[in-house]
Design a protein around this motif. Structure first.
Motif, PDB file in Angstrom:
ATOM      1  N   THR A 175      36.433  46.816  42.771  1.00  0.00           N
ATOM      2  CA  THR A 175      37.349  45.671  42.854  1.00  0.00           C
ATOM      3  C   THR A 175      38.208  45.569  41.602  1.00  0.00           C
ATOM      4  OG1 THR A 175      35.652  44.194  41.963  1.00  0.00           O
ATOM      5  CG2 THR A 175      35.753  44.410  44.332  1.00  0.00           C
ATOM      6  N   ASN A 205      39.232  48.690  48.059  1.00  0.00           N
ATOM      7  CA  ASN A 205      38.411  47.479  48.099  1.00  0.00           C
ATOM      8  C   ASN A 205      37.533  47.454  49.349  1.00  0.00           C
ATOM      9  OD1 ASN A 205      38.152  44.778  46.566  1.00  0.00           O
ATOM     10  ND2 ASN A 205      38.307  44.124  48.681  1.00  0.00           N
ATOM     11  N   ASN A 244      36.285  39.210  48.184  1.00  0.00           N
ATOM     12  CA  ASN A 244      35.114  39.656  47.440  1.00  0.00           C
ATOM     13  C   ASN A 244      34.144  38.535  47.104  1.00  0.00           C
ATOM     14  OD1 ASN A 244      35.975  42.357  47.398  1.00  0.00           O
ATOM     15  ND2 ASN A 244      37.313  41.965  45.653  1.00  0.00           N
TER      16      ASN A 244
END
Length: 258
Positions: free
Chosen positions: A214, A160, A77
């Motif tokens: 997330t 995710n 991320n």
């Protein structure tokens, strides 16, 4: 459909010639694998650095498998998002700037097919690379730490992955607005940072934000279940991806016809 497949195969061939099918998965694998290895051998790494008092013993708490997986997703991320933007910021803007897009669209090529073929090929590269990195890291987590249910792996992978797909779609959308890949890359990073910042600062109003996927994934890894807000956020993310893609086609058509 044959036109779309032709454009899709063109994108796949171009990515092969640019070696994206080699270096992007390798980068994702390296990003993911280094996290469990470093965390497992961190005491030995610190001891090997020296300059410690004689007899000093370093004891660090052993992280749980869930915490290691969270750290791996954190790599995706941050650095993974940067890779996504860098690999897609010129996917349309570069062809518009060089005139290739105009040459392709002179033929009876659908704007929808042109945009969606590029989006689909970039999405395939993203999901293959992301899966390769996450499955390798999952293996090391199981070997070095503790077993994790494969269903937990798949659920966290999918949840995710929708956020990463949202990031890619934002970059594709900005490709339709600007001819400069540099401008697309800069504005994509800026937009993603703003979405993350607003979602973190104003959770009460942004609890369905795609950026919070997330955090919801991390909660799932820690506690074994998703919070109530996770599935509305997932739904909104998927709807946003579709809307951005359709909007991208419309803007691109208007700009090219102009």
């Amino acid at each position: 459909m044959s036109q779309w497949l032709t454009l899709f195969n063109k994108e796949m061939l171009e990515m092969s010639r640019n070696f994206k099918w080699i270096w992007v998965p390798i980068v994702f694998i390296l990003l993911a694998v280094q996290e469990p290895i470093v965390q497992y051998y961190l005491p030995e790494i610190i001891n090997s650095l020296g300059d410690l008092p004689e007899g000093a013993v370093i004891k660090l708490p052993v992280p749980s498998a869930a915490e290691v997986l969270m750290a791996i997703l954190g790599q995706f991320n941050v650095l993974g998002v940067l890779i996504i933007v860098l690999t897609s910021m010129g996917i349309i803007a570069g062809e518009r700037k060089s005139g290739v897009a105009a040459l392709i669209l002179v033929k009876p090529v659908s704007y929808f097919s042109y945009i969606t073929a590029k989006w689909a090929s970039a999405m395939l590269l993203l999901w293959v690379s992301y899966f390769a990195g996450y499955i390798f890291s999952y293996y090391y987590v199981v070997v070095l730490f503790e077993a994790v249910s494969f269903s937990v792996f798949l659920q966290s992978f999918f949840m995710n992955g929708i956020w990463l797909s949202f990031v890619l779609t934002i970059t594709i959308f900005l490709n339709s607005l600007f001819r400069s890949p540099g401008a697309v890359g800069f504005l994509s990073i800026t937009a993603i940072l703003l979405i993350n910042m607003c979602s973190s600062l104003f959770v009460k109003w942004f609890k369905w934000s795609p950026a919070l996927l997330t955090g919801y994934t991390n909660q799932f890894l820690l506690y074994g279940e998703f919070p109530r807000e996770a599935f509305p956020a997932l739904t909104l993310a998927i709807i946003s991806i579709i809307v951005l893609l359709l909007w991208c086609v419309r803007i691109f058509r208007q700009k090219e016809l102009a």
